[in-house]
Design an enzyme around this catalytic site. Structure first.
Site, PDB file in Angstrom:
ATOM      1  N   ASP A  26      -3.775  -2.396  -5.004  1.00  0.00           N
ATOM      2  CA  ASP A  26      -2.770  -3.452  -4.827  1.00  0.00           C
ATOM      3  C   ASP A  26      -1.981  -3.679  -6.113  1.00  0.00           C
ATOM      4  OD1 ASP A  26      -3.145  -4.155  -2.161  1.00  0.00           O
ATOM      5  OD2 ASP A  26      -4.678  -5.648  -2.625  1.00  0.00           O
TER       6      ASP A  26
ATOM      7  N   HIS B  92       0.825  -1.221   0.000  1.00  0.00           N
ATOM      8  CA  HIS B  92       0.000   0.000   0.000  1.00  0.00           C
ATOM      9  C   HIS B  92       0.854   1.264   0.000  1.00  0.00           C
ATOM     10  CE1 HIS B  92      -3.260  -2.703   2.013  1.00  0.00           C
ATOM     11  NE2 HIS B  92      -3.021  -3.044   0.767  1.00  0.00           N
TER      12      HIS B  92
ATOM     13  N   HIS C 237      -2.301 -10.551  -5.555  1.00  0.00           N
ATOM     14  CA  HIS C 237      -0.845 -10.380  -5.521  1.00  0.00           C
ATOM     15  C   HIS C 237      -0.121 -11.494  -6.270  1.00  0.00           C
ATOM     16  CE1 HIS C 237      -1.233  -7.105  -2.741  1.00  0.00           C
ATOM     17  NE2 HIS C 237      -1.898  -7.853  -1.885  1.00  0.00           N
TER      18      HIS C 237
ATOM     19  N   HIS D 255      -9.772  -1.472  -4.326  1.00  0.00           N
ATOM     20  CA  HIS D 255      -8.589  -1.892  -3.576  1.00  0.00           C
ATOM     21  C   HIS D 255      -7.714  -2.838  -4.411  1.00  0.00           C
ATOM     22  CE1 HIS D 255      -5.987  -2.290  -0.154  1.00  0.00           C
ATOM     23  NE2 HIS D 255      -5.898  -3.570  -0.463  1.00  0.00           N
TER      24      HIS D 255
HETATM   25 ZN   LIG Z   1      -4.043  -4.592  -0.278  1.00  0.00          ZN
END
Ligand SMILES: [Zn+2]
Length: 318
Positions: A245, A84, A268, A241
């Site tokens: 990311d 972040h 991720h 979000h």
């Molecule tokens: Zn995150």
């Protein structure tokens, strides 16, 4: 307006400090963002018993990861949960920054990039003499993991097309297209918080993880409702979000990407694998300077991401 359209690299005008708790350790950590020289990129300076150790925010520095993105040696000197903060730096177009940190995990703050954006804005940015560099996508690169896929495509600009599809009514299917700009990042992306299911957070607590996790730093879903009394910041906060990311994950390329990145059911792990696949494919990209469009050879600047492993902050694991 905006420095992101400027042709010079940028760094912070002055140093700025913030502190908070790590989401997994629960430990208090302080972070100081410092101006850095042109062409030095983003790196961490981790205070440790054996002195300060510099860890570059590059895909080649990603260690083995289980619950979050870890840069450095996971069994030795490392920095965890970097995504972040890196998103805030990339989102605001900061090219060079030395991040001093006195603990092993970047503080979670409110679960979004907002506090990092405020710190960077407080410091202000300066334009440096060296021309801005971009990693231009020249050929499509695509990877698939089951139903999920991610691809880089040539595009005049930096665009993210992210879609998610959860088997859960609260999230469901959401899609978001974001053309990267500092103002857009501040307004539409920076405030989107990380999220997770109450049952998963409870399981992590039982296992001794997520000790700093609370309703103050994540959107928590339980029994078909958002548990947080304040509700959502955006109706589609979840996919926003994911965009946040992704911006953080892809900043590990070492230069802003000029191209389109599209993902479906990503996270991720998928982002990391896609970036590794891109960097490993010579001919799919070129490192260029924005100032004169003269091509520079990528050798030694952006290396293939050997050993890049799954990177996930636990509550986001599907
Ligand atoms: Zn995150």
């Amino acid at each position: 307006m905006g420095l992101s359209r400027n042709r010079g690299q940028t760094t912070l005008k002055e140093r700025v400090r913030l502190s908070g708790v790590g989401v997994h350790s629960g430990a208090e950590v302080s972070v100081v963002l410092n101006p850095a020289d042109p062409n030095s990129g983003i790196s961490f300076l981790r205070a440790s018993d054996s002195g300060d150790i510099e860890i570059p925010a590059r895909s080649s520095a990603v260690g083995a990861t289980a619950l979050c993105t870890v840069l450095g040696d996971p069994k030795g000197v490392h920095v965890a949960t970097v995504e972040h903060l890196l998103a805030a730096l990339a989102g605001l177009g900061v090219d060079n920054c030395l991040i001093e940190i006195d603990g092993a995990e970047v503080p979670v703050m409110d679960g979004s990039s907002r506090a990092f954006v405020e710190a960077i804005d407080q410091a202000g940015l300066v334009v440096q003499s060296a021309p801005k560099r971009v990693l231009r996508i020249d050929k499509p690169v695509r990877i698939e993991q089951g139903e999920a896929f991610a691809e880089f495509l040539p595009h005049d600009g930096c665009r993210f097309e992210i879609s998610i599809d959860y088997d859960c009514e609260i999230i469901g299917r959401q899609a978001y297209t974001f053309d990267l700009s500092a103002d857009g990042f501040r307004r539409d992306i920076a405030g989107a918080r990380t999220y997770g299911y109450l049952s998963e957070v409870e399981a992590l607590w039982a296992a001794g993880f997520a000790r700093g996790s609370s309703l103050d730093n994540a959107v928590v879903i339980g029994d078909g409702i958002v548990v947080n009394p304040e509700g959502l910041r955006y109706p589609d906060e979840f996919v926003r979000h994911k965009v946040l990311d992704t911006i953080g994950d892809l900043s590990l390329a070492g230069a802003p990407i000029q191209g389109l990145f599209r993902s479906y059911k990503g996270g991720h792990r998928l982002n990391a694998a896609a970036l590794a696949a891109l960097l490993a494919e010579s001919g799919a990209w070129t490192l260029r300077t924005a100032a004169d469009e003269r091509e520079t050879r990528p050798a030694g600047r952006v290396e293939p991401a050997a050993g890049l492993a799954a990177a996930a902050y636990a509550p986001e694991v599907r």
